[in-house]
Design an enzyme around this catalytic site. Sequence first.
Site, PDB file in Angstrom:
ATOM      1  CG  HIS A   1      27.674   5.930  54.666  1.00 22.13           C
ATOM      2  ND1 HIS A   1      27.539   6.847  53.659  1.00 22.13           N
ATOM      3  CD2 HIS A   1      28.281   6.583  55.681  1.00 22.13           C
ATOM      4  CE1 HIS A   1      28.049   8.011  54.044  1.00 22.13           C
ATOM      5  NE2 HIS A   1      28.505   7.873  55.272  1.00 22.13           N
TER       6      HIS A   1
ATOM      7  CG  ASP B   1      30.790   1.321  51.734  1.00 23.40           C
ATOM      8  OD1 ASP B   1      31.975   1.638  51.945  1.00 23.40           O
ATOM      9  OD2 ASP B   1      29.823   1.983  52.131  1.00 23.40           O
TER      10      ASP B   1
ATOM     11  CD  GLN C   1      34.006   3.445  58.694  1.00 24.40           C
ATOM     12  OE1 GLN C   1      35.020   3.292  59.376  1.00 24.40           O
ATOM     13  NE2 GLN C   1      33.466   4.630  58.506  1.00 24.40           N
TER      14      GLN C   1
ATOM     15  CE  LYS D   1      34.955   7.076  55.756  1.00 25.53           C
ATOM     16  NZ  LYS D   1      34.326   8.046  56.657  1.00 25.53           N
TER      17      LYS D   1
ATOM     18  CB  CYS E   1      25.717   9.194  56.377  1.00 25.67           C
ATOM     19  SG  CYS E   1      26.443  10.822  56.484  1.00 25.67           S
TER      20      CYS E   1
END
Length: 425
Positions: A138, A215, A218, A241, A381
């Site tokens: 991303h 990261d 997700q 999220k 993104c």
Amino acid sequence: MSTSIRGAATPAARTAPLDAAALRRDFPILAQEVRGKPLVYLDNAATSQKPRVVIDALREYYETTNANIHRGIHDLSEKSTAAYEDARVRVAGFINAARPHEVIFTRGTTDGINMLARAWGDANVTSGNEILLTEVEHHSNLVPWQELAKRRDARLRFIPTDPAGVIDLDAFAGMLGPQTKLVAVHHVSNVLGVIAPVAAMARLAHEHGAVIAIDGAQSAPHMPVDVQALDVDFLTFSGHKMAGPTGIGVLYGKEHLLEAMEPAHFGGSMIRAVELESSTWADLPYKFEGGTPNIAGAIGLGVAVDYLDGIGMDAIDAHARQLGAYAVNVLSDMPGVTVHGPDADGERGGVVSFTVEDLHPHDVGTVLDGEGVAIRAGHHCAQPLMRKLGVHATARASVYLYNTTDEIDCLVESVVKAQRFFGTV
Ligand code: 7TS
């Protein structure tokens, strides 16, 4: 001190399959109709919906407890400070951090990665050093490192991935060397749904003295993420999220790394003593939380992680994988539809990107919207990844714990409608 301070879920709750149809009643927004059709919300990789317990917690905080924190000379301030710090303990438990002060509250993943690039990067990366990434990242896990590399005269290198986004671990091992300072990779791709082999990558990175930053935007919402078991040095994620409020997120870091870092934001609340010409910093985690933080957001995130733990992250993970695999199977069986990312039996979660022959993803998204089906269409993104896939954009469906197989069927029927509408089948 190594604590296990996970939420209150019982072992039985953690392994039982979840009942999405029942859980959706916890989410008031899902009860509505959109364009005269029941809302089918499949844009969870962008942001998830919020359960009533989180919404209630925000209202209750403002109705009963609101005061600035760490200025505790009155009752409300003591209460709000306690609630904010209790949220930190809950979130630390959620990712099995060894210590609550390894959890720094941020505005979200983007904010956490930027903070890391400044606070860790500027102090540790020097001329000729290498930062290893992938083309799958991303923009939030790419642009801050580009800027760090420019500031510090360092080099970005990209770990090879196959067309489904699967990382080539052998190639990765071959790229590591004394010049490697940092490995910064996604845990789960927001486009391909592919799950990166983070534990193996952490082991390899550490063998070469490199630091690994994950990261987790997700992954933290969808699967158990145990920072001690994975042995990652840093992890960033966003509350919005994962059933929590917007504007709150987490930068997790190992204590010794955070201790050695300089703050990234300077001002109130993060100091120990201030002279006219210079200042000293507060202890962890406060030296990274300058200014008044998102107190209500942190408290809401604490409630959200308890809610997720109450359902069981294993069950949430299994549900996402099962729905993701189902969507991949039914979409790939459709004429003219290409699914990007791993096959249904690959290492993937509940994010499914697809393109429809002769249809722009935005047109697909618009027809789906008319059917009450919310997806995202665009580059997500991840412009370098789009170029690697040879597309300008994709349509993307992404699930959460409240989505059902019926909703995936609804998605598929709506894609057929789009094909018929534009006369491509
Ligand atoms: N990293 C990944 C893997 C993401 O999916 C996102 C957000 C971010 C970082 C940034 O998170 P933020 O909370 O700071 O914005 N991804 C998306 C998406 O896929 N659609 O909208 C936001």
